[in-house]
Design a protein around this motif. Structure first.
Motif, PDB file in Angstrom:
ATOM      1  N   LEU A  90      53.231  31.926  79.611  1.00  0.00           N
ATOM      2  CA  LEU A  90      51.804  32.236  79.507  1.00  0.00           C
ATOM      3  C   LEU A  90      51.162  31.403  78.407  1.00  0.00           C
ATOM      4  O   LEU A  90      51.667  31.321  77.285  1.00  0.00           O
ATOM      5  N   THR A  91      50.042  30.756  78.723  1.00  0.00           N
ATOM      6  CA  THR A  91      49.354  29.882  77.774  1.00  0.00           C
ATOM      7  C   THR A  91      47.981  30.471  77.431  1.00  0.00           C
ATOM      8  O   THR A  91      47.562  31.495  77.969  1.00  0.00           O
ATOM      9  N   ASP A  92      47.282  29.786  76.528  1.00  0.00           N
ATOM     10  CA  ASP A  92      45.929  30.223  76.175  1.00  0.00           C
ATOM     11  C   ASP A  92      44.943  29.862  77.281  1.00  0.00           C
ATOM     12  O   ASP A  92      45.176  28.897  78.010  1.00  0.00           O
ATOM     13  N   PRO A  93      43.891  30.646  77.437  1.00  0.00           N
ATOM     14  CA  PRO A  93      43.431  31.692  76.527  1.00  0.00           C
ATOM     15  C   PRO A  93      44.105  33.051  76.739  1.00  0.00           C
ATOM     16  O   PRO A  93      43.888  33.985  75.970  1.00  0.00           O
ATOM     17  N   TRP A  94      44.944  33.169  77.762  1.00  0.00           N
ATOM     18  CA  TRP A  94      45.499  34.473  78.147  1.00  0.00           C
ATOM     19  C   TRP A  94      46.483  35.014  77.121  1.00  0.00           C
ATOM     20  O   TRP A  94      46.486  36.214  76.840  1.00  0.00           O
ATOM     21  N   GLU A  95      47.305  34.134  76.562  1.00  0.00           N
ATOM     22  CA  GLU A  95      48.274  34.594  75.566  1.00  0.00           C
ATOM     23  C   GLU A  95      47.560  35.125  74.328  1.00  0.00           C
ATOM     24  O   GLU A  95      47.961  36.143  73.746  1.00  0.00           O
ATOM     25  N   THR A  96      46.473  34.462  73.910  1.00  0.00           N
ATOM     26  CA  THR A  96      45.716  34.929  72.757  1.00  0.00           C
ATOM     27  C   THR A  96      45.104  36.301  73.029  1.00  0.00           C
ATOM     28  O   THR A  96      45.087  37.178  72.156  1.00  0.00           O
ATOM     29  N   ARG A  97      44.596  36.501  74.236  1.00  0.00           N
ATOM     30  CA  ARG A  97      44.018  37.805  74.580  1.00  0.00           C
ATOM     31  C   ARG A  97      45.089  38.894  74.548  1.00  0.00           C
ATOM     32  O   ARG A  97      44.866  39.997  74.037  1.00  0.00           O
ATOM     33  N   ARG A  98      46.245  38.569  75.106  1.00  0.00           N
ATOM     34  CA  ARG A  98      47.333  39.553  75.136  1.00  0.00           C
ATOM     35  C   ARG A  98      47.780  39.903  73.718  1.00  0.00           C
ATOM     36  O   ARG A  98      47.964  41.077  73.384  1.00  0.00           O
ATOM     37  N   PHE A  99      47.970  38.891  72.884  1.00  0.00           N
ATOM     38  CA  PHE A  99      48.390  39.114  71.497  1.00  0.00           C
ATOM     39  C   PHE A  99      47.328  39.921  70.747  1.00  0.00           C
ATOM     40  O   PHE A  99      47.643  40.847  69.996  1.00  0.00           O
ATOM     41  N   GLY A 100      46.076  39.579  70.970  1.00  0.00           N
ATOM     42  CA  GLY A 100      44.994  40.226  70.237  1.00  0.00           C
ATOM     43  C   GLY A 100      44.872  41.701  70.525  1.00  0.00           C
ATOM     44  O   GLY A 100      44.635  42.505  69.609  1.00  0.00           O
ATOM     45  N   VAL A 101      45.050  42.097  71.780  1.00  0.00           N
ATOM     46  CA  VAL A 101      44.905  43.509  72.114  1.00  0.00           C
ATOM     47  C   VAL A 101      46.055  44.319  71.521  1.00  0.00           C
ATOM     48  O   VAL A 101      45.872  45.466  71.088  1.00  0.00           O
TER      49      VAL A 101
END
Length: 229
Positions: A90-101
């Motif tokens: 999984l790459t950004d922007p999706w990984e950042t969203r997952r980590f952030g939540v």
């Protein structure tokens, strides 16, 4: 869009969130039957209506929790994934969203990154349904493909919005698919079925911090490409 009608679909969408602490108040089966009957109006390609659900409370629900707890105690050796919940690599922007939540959740609970035991204890709450008195397990025939899984998602969203309308709360939990074989065996589902997700159902503990932190959504410009307007 301003919400003027508290009973509108718009209001339900704004009110719905994944609840991670429920009260112990029981849920009336007749109310759930009405909700599921209304959700049957959800669309599906070719009118296949591929969704199948098993809804538990009491002893049957406790049996699933106990069975999965035994697998949890085995660590990684206990995993029985039905499918990849998140894409590999999984790459950004999706990984950042997952980590952030995830970080937002732990921050709301006051559990710092270095508190591994605290984070693990919160993770385990997933497999107790966060105290929900009712658990719905959504599954379908293994012959179904991605279009039918999309249909299941539309049915599930319909159920969640109808739960809000009825004063109930929910939390969709794909994490149960990590122990799919154990869940299916405990529910006496055949090998022809694949477990998609769980849905914890009950009444929200409105005072719990874990149910109050803001969960961000990206702006329209990140997901919508307007053409011809």
């Amino acid at each position: 869009m301003p919400v003027t009608d508290p009973h509108s679909v718009t209001a339900a969408l704004h009110q719905r969130r994944s609840i991670r602490k429920f009260t112990g108040q029981p849920v009336d089966q007749a109310l759930l039957r009405d909700i599921f009957a209304a959700a049957q109006r959800a669309p599906s390609g070719g009118n296949l209506q591929p969704w199948q659900a098993t809804v538990l409370t009491g002893a049957p629900w406790a049996a699933v929790k106990d069975a999965v707890a035994a697998r949890l105690a085995m660590g990684r050796e206990g995993y029985q994934p039905e499918y990849d919940i998140y894409p590999k690599g999984l790459t950004d922007p999706w990984e950042t969203r997952r980590f952030g939540v995830g970080e937002g959740l732990y921050a709301a609970l006051g559990i710092p990154r270095e508190d591994k035991a605290g984070r693990l204890a919160q993770f385990v709450e997933n497999y107790r349904g966060f105290g929900a008195p009712v658990m719905l397990f959504l599954h379908c025939s293994r012959i179904m493909g991605p279009p039918q899984w999309s249909d299941m998602g539309m049915w599930l969203q319909s159920v969640m919005l109808l739960l809000v309308e009825a004063g109930l709360a929910s939390c969709p939990q794909e994490c149960w698919a990590m122990y799919g074989k154990t869940v299916r065996e405990t529910l006496a589902l055949g090998d022809d079925q694949i477990l998609f997700t769980g849905l914890a159902i009950g009444y929200a503990d409105e005072d719990a911090a874990v149910n109050q932190w803001p969960v961000p959504r990206v702006g329209l410009d990140e997901v919508i490409d307007w053409q011809g307007f």
